[in-house]
Motif scaffolding. Sequence first.
Motif, PDB file in Angstrom:
ATOM      1  N   VAL A 186      -0.653  -4.773   3.430  1.00  0.00           N
ATOM      2  CA  VAL A 186       0.437  -3.826   3.737  1.00  0.00           C
ATOM      3  C   VAL A 186       1.693  -4.588   4.133  1.00  0.00           C
ATOM      4  O   VAL A 186       2.797  -4.260   3.687  1.00  0.00           O
ATOM      5  CB  VAL A 186       0.016  -2.863   4.873  1.00  0.00           C
ATOM      6  N   TRP A 187       1.530  -5.606   4.961  1.00  0.00           N
ATOM      7  CA  TRP A 187       2.702  -6.359   5.437  1.00  0.00           C
ATOM      8  C   TRP A 187       3.421  -7.064   4.296  1.00  0.00           C
ATOM      9  O   TRP A 187       4.595  -7.407   4.420  1.00  0.00           O
ATOM     10  CB  TRP A 187       2.274  -7.406   6.478  1.00  0.00           C
TER      11      TRP A 187
ATOM     12  N   GLN B 185      -5.859  -2.648   0.951  1.00  0.00           N
ATOM     13  CA  GLN B 185      -7.066  -2.309   1.709  1.00  0.00           C
ATOM     14  C   GLN B 185      -7.060  -2.953   3.087  1.00  0.00           C
ATOM     15  O   GLN B 185      -7.929  -2.672   3.907  1.00  0.00           O
ATOM     16  CB  GLN B 185      -8.313  -2.769   0.948  1.00  0.00           C
ATOM     17  N   THR B 186      -6.113  -3.851   3.323  1.00  0.00           N
ATOM     18  CA  THR B 186      -6.024  -4.528   4.622  1.00  0.00           C
ATOM     19  C   THR B 186      -4.575  -4.487   5.105  1.00  0.00           C
ATOM     20  O   THR B 186      -3.649  -4.311   4.302  1.00  0.00           O
ATOM     21  CB  THR B 186      -6.450  -6.009   4.517  1.00  0.00           C
ATOM     22  N   LEU B 187      -4.391  -4.708   6.398  1.00  0.00           N
ATOM     23  CA  LEU B 187      -3.032  -4.700   6.940  1.00  0.00           C
ATOM     24  C   LEU B 187      -2.215  -5.867   6.396  1.00  0.00           C
ATOM     25  O   LEU B 187      -1.015  -5.727   6.166  1.00  0.00           O
ATOM     26  CB  LEU B 187      -3.070  -4.734   8.469  1.00  0.00           C
ATOM     27  N   LYS B 188      -2.877  -6.989   6.196  1.00  0.00           N
ATOM     28  CA  LYS B 188      -2.128  -8.139   5.653  1.00  0.00           C
ATOM     29  C   LYS B 188      -1.523  -7.790   4.303  1.00  0.00           C
ATOM     30  O   LYS B 188      -0.396  -8.196   3.988  1.00  0.00           O
ATOM     31  CB  LYS B 188      -3.032  -9.361   5.557  1.00  0.00           C
TER      32      LYS B 188
ATOM     33  N   PHE C 160       7.643  -3.174   3.554  1.00  0.00           N
ATOM     34  CA  PHE C 160       7.029  -2.551   4.710  1.00  0.00           C
ATOM     35  C   PHE C 160       8.045  -2.482   5.851  1.00  0.00           C
ATOM     36  O   PHE C 160       8.666  -3.501   6.163  1.00  0.00           O
ATOM     37  CB  PHE C 160       5.765  -3.346   5.083  1.00  0.00           C
TER      38      PHE C 160
ATOM     39  N   GLN D 246      -4.290   8.918   3.216  1.00  0.00           N
ATOM     40  CA  GLN D 246      -5.198   7.775   3.085  1.00  0.00           C
ATOM     41  C   GLN D 246      -5.951   7.788   1.748  1.00  0.00           C
ATOM     42  O   GLN D 246      -6.458   6.754   1.313  1.00  0.00           O
ATOM     43  CB  GLN D 246      -6.196   7.756   4.249  1.00  0.00           C
TER      44      GLN D 246
ATOM     45  N   PRO E 224      -4.895   3.845   1.604  1.00  0.00           N
ATOM     46  CA  PRO E 224      -5.800   3.796   2.764  1.00  0.00           C
ATOM     47  C   PRO E 224      -5.166   3.248   4.046  1.00  0.00           C
ATOM     48  O   PRO E 224      -5.557   3.626   5.136  1.00  0.00           O
ATOM     49  CB  PRO E 224      -6.929   2.892   2.282  1.00  0.00           C
ATOM     50  N   LYS E 225      -4.208   2.350   3.909  1.00  0.00           N
ATOM     51  CA  LYS E 225      -3.618   1.738   5.105  1.00  0.00           C
ATOM     52  C   LYS E 225      -2.188   2.214   5.365  1.00  0.00           C
ATOM     53  O   LYS E 225      -1.439   1.561   6.101  1.00  0.00           O
ATOM     54  CB  LYS E 225      -3.629   0.206   4.961  1.00  0.00           C
ATOM     55  N   THR E 226      -1.796   3.330   4.784  1.00  0.00           N
ATOM     56  CA  THR E 226      -0.427   3.816   4.994  1.00  0.00           C
ATOM     57  C   THR E 226      -0.154   4.089   6.465  1.00  0.00           C
ATOM     58  O   THR E 226      -1.066   4.461   7.217  1.00  0.00           O
ATOM     59  CB  THR E 226      -0.170   5.106   4.192  1.00  0.00           C
ATOM     60  N   TRP E 227       1.102   3.939   6.869  1.00  0.00           N
ATOM     61  CA  TRP E 227       1.484   4.221   8.256  1.00  0.00           C
ATOM     62  C   TRP E 227       1.854   5.684   8.439  1.00  0.00           C
ATOM     63  O   TRP E 227       2.436   6.066   9.441  1.00  0.00           O
ATOM     64  CB  TRP E 227       2.590   3.299   8.733  1.00  0.00           C
TER      65      TRP E 227
END
Lengths: 117, 230
Positions: free
Chosen positions: B48-49, B43-46, B84, B194, B198-201
């Motif tokens: 995702v990373w 749900q957040t970029l962190k 990622f 999404q 939700p945070k896919t690139w």
Amino acid sequence: MANKFLFVLTAVLFSITAHAKESAVDNYKTYCVQCHGLKGNGNGVNVRDMSVQPRDHTDAKSMSGRSDEMLFKVIKEGGPSIDKSILMPPWGDTFSDDEIKDLVQHLRQLCKCKFGS
Amino acid sequence: MKIKMLLPLVFVAIAAPALADDGMAIIKRDCVTCHNISGPAPQTLKEVWNLKGPNLAYAGNKYREAWLVSWLQKPQRIRPAGEFYGNHIKIGDKHDVVDEATLKDHMVLSKADATAVAHELMELKQHDDLIAQEKLEPGTGSKMMGEMMFDKFLGCMACHRIEPDYGGLSGPEVYTASRRLQPQFIASFIRNPQAWEPKTWMPNKHVSDANLQKLVYYFDALAAGEGNGK
């Protein structure tokens, strides 16, 4: 009543967490870098086979030819919305409008330029 | 003598339930350090990373079981820049390049373990709701038109490879997509990435129903070894 309050509070907190605004630096690093590059100069990891090269965001000359409104539009709606390449996709389902506004300002920092300067 | 004859039967009786549980036991032991198997998606970029592998919480909605069994025995990289991707790229001479030294090979499973793991993964169906919305017609389409749409009209090749050395690197290769993935998943993920992540690139390009169908046909043609002419 207390239970109801707790439920609403939890729902609100969850909603905030789920839609928390990300910083422009973090969004750029996650989404834009794949094409525009780690340096923002248009030399991303994907560019080798592209028919149109991504915009160099550090190029003050070309970036100063784009208004903030135009940059907002191309991020949200994609390249064709300003008669540019389809390879620039629409990010309107990825970023909130606020995040796009922040990204526009981030681009201004990368190019060290303003519209018309 | 009777006891000798019974021994194998006793062994089988003990081993059978153990085999049935093996898949999930292997997943919990070996897979969860890199894969999410219970959701929710980042749900957040962190978050995702920190991704090290695909989300498996909806593996049963996504993969073809036969492919999973085969791939787990002989894994080959599907995402050229890993996951990622941002953790596996570096500045190169002409443009950013994949930092191969940061990519790790996937573990190899025996046939029995691969079969057991694949069977369990197919039970993970977090998004039956999204799959149920896809109505695909069986059929075939023009490979040439499919490529034109994928490459020129939609610009998807910016991030995806349509053959082993042609296309972008930050997304998964698509020339094996039909072998790997269920057609409804392909359509659903392209329709609304999404909704799955939700945070896919991967951006939502608002592909029409008709074009989603054509893309599925195109991936079928690519996976059948009828790649493009480039």
